[in-house]
Write a protein that holds these residues in place. Structure first.
Motif, PDB file in Angstrom:
ATOM      1  N   LEU A 179      -0.236   5.581  -7.711  1.00  9.94           N
ATOM      2  CA  LEU A 179       0.501   4.717  -7.282  1.00  9.94           C
ATOM      3  C   LEU A 179      -0.636   4.730  -6.248  1.00  9.94           C
ATOM      4  O   LEU A 179      -1.053   4.159  -5.192  1.00  9.94           O
ATOM      5  CB  LEU A 179       1.971   4.192  -6.990  1.00  9.94           C
ATOM      6  N   GLU A 180      -0.492   6.166  -4.936  1.00  8.53           N
ATOM      7  CA  GLU A 180      -0.794   6.278  -3.784  1.00  8.53           C
ATOM      8  C   GLU A 180      -2.800   5.488  -4.443  1.00  8.53           C
ATOM      9  O   GLU A 180      -2.956   5.233  -3.502  1.00  8.53           O
ATOM     10  CB  GLU A 180      -0.548   7.602  -3.636  1.00  8.53           C
ATOM     11  N   GLN A 188       1.700  -1.119  -3.294  1.00  9.03           N
ATOM     12  CA  GLN A 188       3.029  -0.567  -2.582  1.00  9.03           C
ATOM     13  C   GLN A 188       4.405  -0.377  -3.575  1.00  9.03           C
ATOM     14  O   GLN A 188       4.684  -1.238  -4.324  1.00  9.03           O
ATOM     15  CB  GLN A 188       3.311  -1.116  -1.467  1.00  9.03           C
ATOM     16  N   ARG A 190       8.461  -1.563  -4.134  1.00  6.54           N
ATOM     17  CA  ARG A 190       9.511  -1.912  -3.786  1.00  6.54           C
ATOM     18  C   ARG A 190      11.142  -2.068  -4.055  1.00  6.54           C
ATOM     19  O   ARG A 190      10.831  -2.116  -5.925  1.00  6.54           O
ATOM     20  CB  ARG A 190       9.906  -2.873  -2.500  1.00  6.54           C
ATOM     21  N   LYS A 240      -1.784  -4.731  -5.631  1.00 10.17           N
ATOM     22  CA  LYS A 240      -0.691  -3.672  -4.725  1.00 10.17           C
ATOM     23  C   LYS A 240       0.542  -3.318  -4.392  1.00 10.17           C
ATOM     24  O   LYS A 240       0.886  -3.208  -3.286  1.00 10.17           O
ATOM     25  CB  LYS A 240      -2.502  -4.409  -3.516  1.00 10.17           C
ATOM     26  N   ALA A 241       0.972  -4.164  -4.693  1.00 14.98           N
ATOM     27  CA  ALA A 241       2.705  -5.001  -4.603  1.00 14.98           C
ATOM     28  C   ALA A 241       3.229  -4.107  -6.294  1.00 14.98           C
ATOM     29  O   ALA A 241       2.885  -5.472  -7.533  1.00 14.98           O
ATOM     30  CB  ALA A 241       2.618  -5.594  -4.084  1.00 14.98           C
TER      31      ALA A 241
END
Length: 377
Positions: free
Chosen positions: A243-244, A249, A251, A286-287
């Motif tokens: 993920l990094e 990101q 949530r 990105k999410a």
């Protein structure tokens, strides 16, 4: 057919009643006027005047009712009414039979075509047929549609299985042959390469075994009660390096008190599939949002990304084995195309289901329904 029978009985019975009414009226007209007036008074209180009524009926009205000529006339009229009712019954029966046979014939013809291998055949819905037969044809078409989908999936997955197995196997054999021939040195790095290919084969065969067991309803579940939030955090932590690297990101919006009675490892596998799926095909957004909610005794787990989503015509195929849409499921992105199939199989094994949707503001939503108390318990 019942309506035809009732109509025929009404025709015959009504005709005979009408004949009796005319006959009775003509007899009463022939009664002398004083007797007719007396009869009207007597019939106003029949219980008190039974003896005199019988005398008048026998003398002036019904004394000849069973005479041969009267019986003969009744039989002729009855036969005439029956002869009128029979064509009605025959014509109505033929009409109803044709309506029934046309729909049944359409189903039979389509069944024959499917038996011959044409899974695209569908039974034509004949208008103005009974609802039961229309439901039969509709259910038959649904069955044919599922058979066609299974046949297509079988053909596509057979080719895909061959390809997915051949690629790592060929790579592993080529690397080993190179070591044997002295092209590559027999060092740990070379063996690690071979091991990664063999591990890929192992994962693929394990996934296929899981899907096969789920398809026949034999997927073993080891049930325990656990907090869903803790499991989600655990799987996110496992995927943290990937993920990094992708800059994605995650949530988490899962109530801390939400607990499932389910197979923890299988639900964890499902969560890993969702995260991996988002990394492969929705990293540009990105999410990723993982959230859960309650709905009538079920836990609804939602995975929402900001990627390209699914094209409308592909939404019903996202859970097919080895399926990839050209735009968002490219083989070059990696993976075997079994991820959502496995996730769906795990949901079904727990008594739930999985569906894919497109979000209004872009991206895909994977919706999973899992009973809070699994039926397998």
């Amino acid at each position: 057919m019942i309506a035809l029978a009732v109509l025929a009985l009404a025709l015959v019975g009504g005709g005979m009643w009408y004949r009796f009414a005319l006959w009775n009226a003509s007899l009463r007209e022939a009664i002398p006027e004083p007797v007719r007036q007396e009869l009207q008074l007597l019939e106003a209180a029949p219980a008190e005047n039974q003896a005199r009524l019988r005398q008048i009926y026998g003398e002036y009205l019904y004394g000849d009712y069973f005479a041969p000529d009267v019986i003969r006339e009744d039989m002729l009229i009855f036969a005439g009414l029956v002869s009128l009712a029979l064509p009605l019954i025959v014509a109505g029966g033929v009409w109803v039979s044709l309506r029934l046979s046309r729909q049944l014939t359409a189903v039979a013809l389509s069944a024959g075509e499917i038996a011959a291998g044409d899974f695209s055949s569908r039974a034509q819905l004949v208008p103005h047929t009974p609802p039961g037969l229309q439901n039969l044809a509709t259910d038959f078409n649904h069955m044919a549609e599922r058979l066609q989908r299974y046949d297509r999936e079988l053909q596509e997955s057979s080719a895909a299985i061959a390809h997915e197995l051949r690629t790592p196997l060929t790579a592993a054999i080529g690397r080993l042959q190179g070591i044997i021939d002295g092209v590559f040195q027999a060092e740990p790095g070379q063996f690690d390469t071979v091991m990664r290919q063999l591990q890929q084969l192992t994962r693929l065969t394990d996934d296929l075994h899981l899907l096969s067991m789920a398809h026949i309803g034999k997927l073993a579940l080891h049930l325990s009660e656990f907090p869903l939030e803790d499991l989600c955090r655990e799987r996110i932590a496992w995927a943290a390096p990937s993920l990094e690297a992708a800059g994605m990101q995650v949530r988490l919006q899962v109530p801390g008190h939400l607990a499932l009675l389910a197979d923890r490892d299988r639900i964890g596998q499902l969560l890993s599939v969702l995260i991996d799926n988002a990394l492969r095909y929705a990293a540009t957004g990105k999410a990723l949002v993982l959230r859960a909610e309650f709905a009538e005794g079920d836990a609804i787990l939602l995975a929402e990304d900001r990627g390209p989503g699914f094209t409308q015509e592909h939404l019903d195929r996202v859970c097919e084995r080895f399926w990839r849409a050209e735009s968002s499921r490219s083989r070059h992105a990696g993976g075997s195309g079994l991820g959502l199939s496995i996730a769906s199989a795990i949901c079904v094994a727990h008594g739930g289901d999985l569906t894919a949707l497109n979000r209004r503001d872009g991206g895909a939503q994977i919706r999973m329904r899992i009973p809070l108390r699994s039926p397998a318990a």
